[in-house]
Design an enzyme around this catalytic site. Structure first.
Site, mmCIF file in Angstrom:
data_model
loop_
_atom_site.group_PDB
_atom_site.id
_atom_site.type_symbol
_atom_site.label_atom_id
_atom_site.label_comp_id
_atom_site.label_asym_id
_atom_site.label_seq_id
_atom_site.Cartn_x
_atom_site.Cartn_y
_atom_site.Cartn_z
ATOM 1 C CB SER A 12 -0.939 0.003 1.208
ATOM 2 O OG SER A 12 -0.224 -0.207 2.412
ATOM 3 C CG ASP A 249 -2.575 4.916 8.249
ATOM 4 O OD1 ASP A 249 -1.380 4.608 8.428
ATOM 5 O OD2 ASP A 249 -3.151 4.794 7.145
ATOM 6 C CG HIS A 252 -0.926 3.880 4.506
ATOM 7 N ND1 HIS A 252 -1.567 3.133 5.468
ATOM 8 C CD2 HIS A 252 -0.507 3.000 3.558
ATOM 9 C CE1 HIS A 252 -1.554 1.852 5.122
ATOM 10 N NE2 HIS A 252 -0.918 1.744 3.971
#
Length: 272
Positions: A12, A249, A252
């Site tokens: 990702s 998060d 990312h």
């Protein structure tokens, strides 16, 4: 790049870079006709007026994961099924690293297959090295260096431990990147935190290759950006969850944001 294709392959974080590049190009040609086709493993964005294709292929380990009798088997010596999709791209950008060290519910396999034997556990960096050597051998045998440029994105650091950047100067009030609004200060030559062990594996495997793979080493510059993550603004969280730092998060990156810098470097290495 008219009529050519770029493919990002990996996890990702590679998708993060893919999305960034699409947005950066679209900002320059907003009138261009476009097409997006999303798939479970392969997603493709096309700038139709230019015949440019930018794709993302999900393969967190690069080597294959097959389901055998209901169990996920990470096959360290098999890659051809994935590779068949990659071989015709004009530019390939690979990344892998984070998934090799995931534990518990985040672990991406039930068994590892190596040399015809199955293992429930293995030294994670040793497994990563074996998998990347399978990838390197595939590149050497299947990619024509006169036609295709190959890149490998360095490890994108996470910011889950404030002890790595506080240095005892301030009182730690957060458990991760939650609430961070400024980069780590300082311009020293030492890495700000714990250097990712996976980078040593990547660097070693690439150095041993005959094919000229360009390592886009974004690890140290990214390590300073503890403020660049989505934190609790990633995904579909409820107001209650967004008030809880544990849902942050910190792996990312926001867009616009740091991956745009990765792509400025990517662009420069391509054309200058």
């Amino acid at each position: 790049m008219r009529g050519k294709s770029i493919m990002f392959v990996g996890d990702s974080l590679g998708r993060n870079q893919w999305e960034s590049l699409i947005c950066m190009i679209y900002a320059d040609v907003p009138q261009s006709q476009t097409q997006l086709v999303r798939g479970e493993q392969l997603s493709t964005f096309r700038f139709l007026d230019y015949g440019v294709t930018i794709s993302f292929y999900k393969a967190p380990f690069l080597v294959e994961v097959d389901v055998v009798q209901g169990k996920r088997v990470l096959k360290l010596e098999e890659i051809d099924g994935n590779g068949d999709v990659w071989r015709n791209a004009d530019i390939l950008s690979f990344n892998s690293g984070h998934w090799w060290t995931h534990q518990g519910s985040l672990q991406g396999w039930d068994y590892i297959e190596l040399g015809g034997k199955y293992y429930q556990e293995m030294d994670r960096l040793a497994a990563m090295e074996r998998g990347l050597k399978t990838w390197a051998n595939w590149v050497e045998k299947n990619i024509d260096k006169s036609k295709t440029k190959v890149f490998f994105l360095g490890i994108s650091p996470s910011h889950t431990n404030p002890n790595e950047w506080s240095s005892g100067v301030t009182t730690i009030t957060s458990k991760n990147c939650y609430g961070e609004t400024a980069p780590i200060s300082g311009t020293g030559t030492s890495y700000p935190g714990v250097y990712p062990e996976q980078m040593k594996v990547i660097d070693m495997v690439i150095r041993e290759m005959n094919y000229p793979v360009y390592l886009l080493d974004i690890t140290m510059l990214s390590a300073y950006r503890k403020d660049g993550h989505p934190s609790v603004y990633s995904g579909d969280l409820s107001p209650q969850q967004r008030a809880n730092p544990s849902y942050s998060d910190c792996s990312h990156w926001c867009l616009p944001g740091l991956p745009d810098t990765w792509n400025e470097l990517f662009y420069t290495t391509l054309f200058y």
